[in-house]
Design a protein around this motif. Sequence first.
Motif, PDB file in Angstrom:
ATOM      1  N   ASN A 268      21.229  -9.170 -60.715  1.00  0.00           N
ATOM      2  CA  ASN A 268      22.208  -9.808 -59.827  1.00  0.00           C
ATOM      3  C   ASN A 268      23.310  -8.863 -59.365  1.00  0.00           C
ATOM      4  N   VAL A 281      24.495 -12.790 -55.333  1.00  0.00           N
ATOM      5  CA  VAL A 281      25.694 -13.328 -55.974  1.00  0.00           C
ATOM      6  C   VAL A 281      26.896 -12.736 -55.249  1.00  0.00           C
ATOM      7  N   ASN A 285      32.282 -13.578 -57.201  1.00  0.00           N
ATOM      8  CA  ASN A 285      31.788 -14.396 -58.319  1.00  0.00           C
ATOM      9  C   ASN A 285      31.024 -13.586 -59.354  1.00  0.00           C
ATOM     10  N   ASP A 288      32.617 -13.179 -63.177  1.00  0.00           N
ATOM     11  CA  ASP A 288      32.605 -14.425 -63.951  1.00  0.00           C
ATOM     12  C   ASP A 288      31.178 -14.859 -64.278  1.00  0.00           C
ATOM     13  N   LYS A 289      30.260 -14.695 -63.327  1.00  0.00           N
ATOM     14  CA  LYS A 289      28.864 -15.074 -63.578  1.00  0.00           C
ATOM     15  C   LYS A 289      28.259 -14.186 -64.658  1.00  0.00           C
ATOM     16  N   SER A 290      28.600 -12.907 -64.639  1.00  0.00           N
ATOM     17  CA  SER A 290      28.037 -11.964 -65.605  1.00  0.00           C
ATOM     18  C   SER A 290      28.570 -12.186 -67.008  1.00  0.00           C
ATOM     19  N   LYS A 293      29.346 -17.289 -67.371  1.00  0.00           N
ATOM     20  CA  LYS A 293      28.500 -18.411 -66.972  1.00  0.00           C
ATOM     21  C   LYS A 293      27.068 -18.306 -67.487  1.00  0.00           C
ATOM     22  N   GLY A 294      26.728 -17.172 -68.066  1.00  0.00           N
ATOM     23  CA  GLY A 294      25.388 -17.012 -68.625  1.00  0.00           C
ATOM     24  C   GLY A 294      25.434 -16.988 -70.144  1.00  0.00           C
TER      25      GLY A 294
END
Length: 453
Positions: A268, A281, A285, A288-290, A293-294
């Motif tokens: 991503n 992605v 974002n 925060d996703k890395s 959120k995972g």
Amino acid sequence: AAAKAAMPPPAATPTAVALPAGAAPGAGATPGSVGAAALTQEQLRIARARSLPLPQELSKDQATRDPADVRFARETAKDPVFGPDFQSKYAGDNAGLQANLNLLSEKTGAEKIGIPVSDLAESLIDTVTPYKKTRKTEVSDSYTAARNAGEMAQDVSYKPVMDYINGKIKDRPTILTKNPILGVIFEELKVNDPKGTGKISLNAMEDVRQLLVNEIDPVQKGSVYHGRNLKTAIDKATEQSGGDLYKKARNLNEKYMTEFEDTPVIKNILAMKKGTTQRSVAVENLIDKSLFKGPTSDVKQLFETLEKAGPEGQQMIKELKGYAADQIFQEATKNVTLDINGKPYLSTDRLNGIIKKLDKSGKLELFFGKEDAAHYRTINDVTKDLQTVPVGTTNPSGTSAQILATLAEMGLQGATTGIPVPIVTGTKYLYGLNQERVKKNKISEFINYGKNK
């Protein structure tokens, strides 16, 4: 980034009460824990606050949490004359807790705390891009060496691949149009084997594999599922083929694909939506996703890749940990209630929420290590000790403080005490020298209670 509290000088090293043997600093030991049986809850609260990187001292109400102590402190804090000392104490507590959070942020070694998150994401992209390119070149060079040595001219059967495709389209011919990746690979094999021998060169098979990787589209139904199974079939078809150079190239490629294509958190970082120039992605974002959120396993994989990327990658790990620390600080200070110095009070609910969430997932220790994760837990516990009061111990409306202030202004204290107002009138009576001295002494004893224990 929001302005952070300046760090107060460390308090004197505690001597009277220390954490019990066997209780790690910040572990929030209880009387039932190992080595803590002899300590009361009051002593544990005092010891816990002193175990912070920047030790804090508790007032009597904070240490005992006795309803009478809490009521005296909180009601006195509302008093127009006697309140400032308590208000100053509570503001100092707030500054001290924020200073501890700041210190833990600094310990991550991050140098970019507070920069826009999109800028941090660009730094991550700039770190991963050259490392991925280096690894890709290593794979390409290995395959070139295998080709030059003639190791990829050997014919191999593509039966495992066709068996998979035929198994899917049997009695369902429309599946090829509904799942384009199956049709693409089916046609590519036929083009490379126009005579229908059932075999193509090892070199051609590797080209088919690369085409497969390029055709996988995460947003298209079935693409990832079929792509993964087709790659397994290709690996089965080629596993016993080629010489040592080919096997080396294949091994390097498998590691490359696992890290950069089959690991979503890494993919991503650089992935684009198929057929567009738009990122999979959004850059704002990405961080925060890395990180948040995972699953924790994703963060571990991200850190492992960055660790192998050299000094730049290792510094990037620190930057990401610093971002995580700053997010804890920002979340905890989302409070509209300000202390007398204009700083937002730490929100016990928000701080507890983010620390508990990170701790439950295992990310708290992954980000900060065992020692500093323990400090975060302690800050969470100490914040509750300093800023919360047992239910029902105070007068929520502040009526008593308002009455005292009003009486002082109106000179009516004498009417409620039986002492003639002409003798000592109004405010002079309320804050008579003797009563003032007694009350100030009590306030001082309350505020310095922890220091004297």
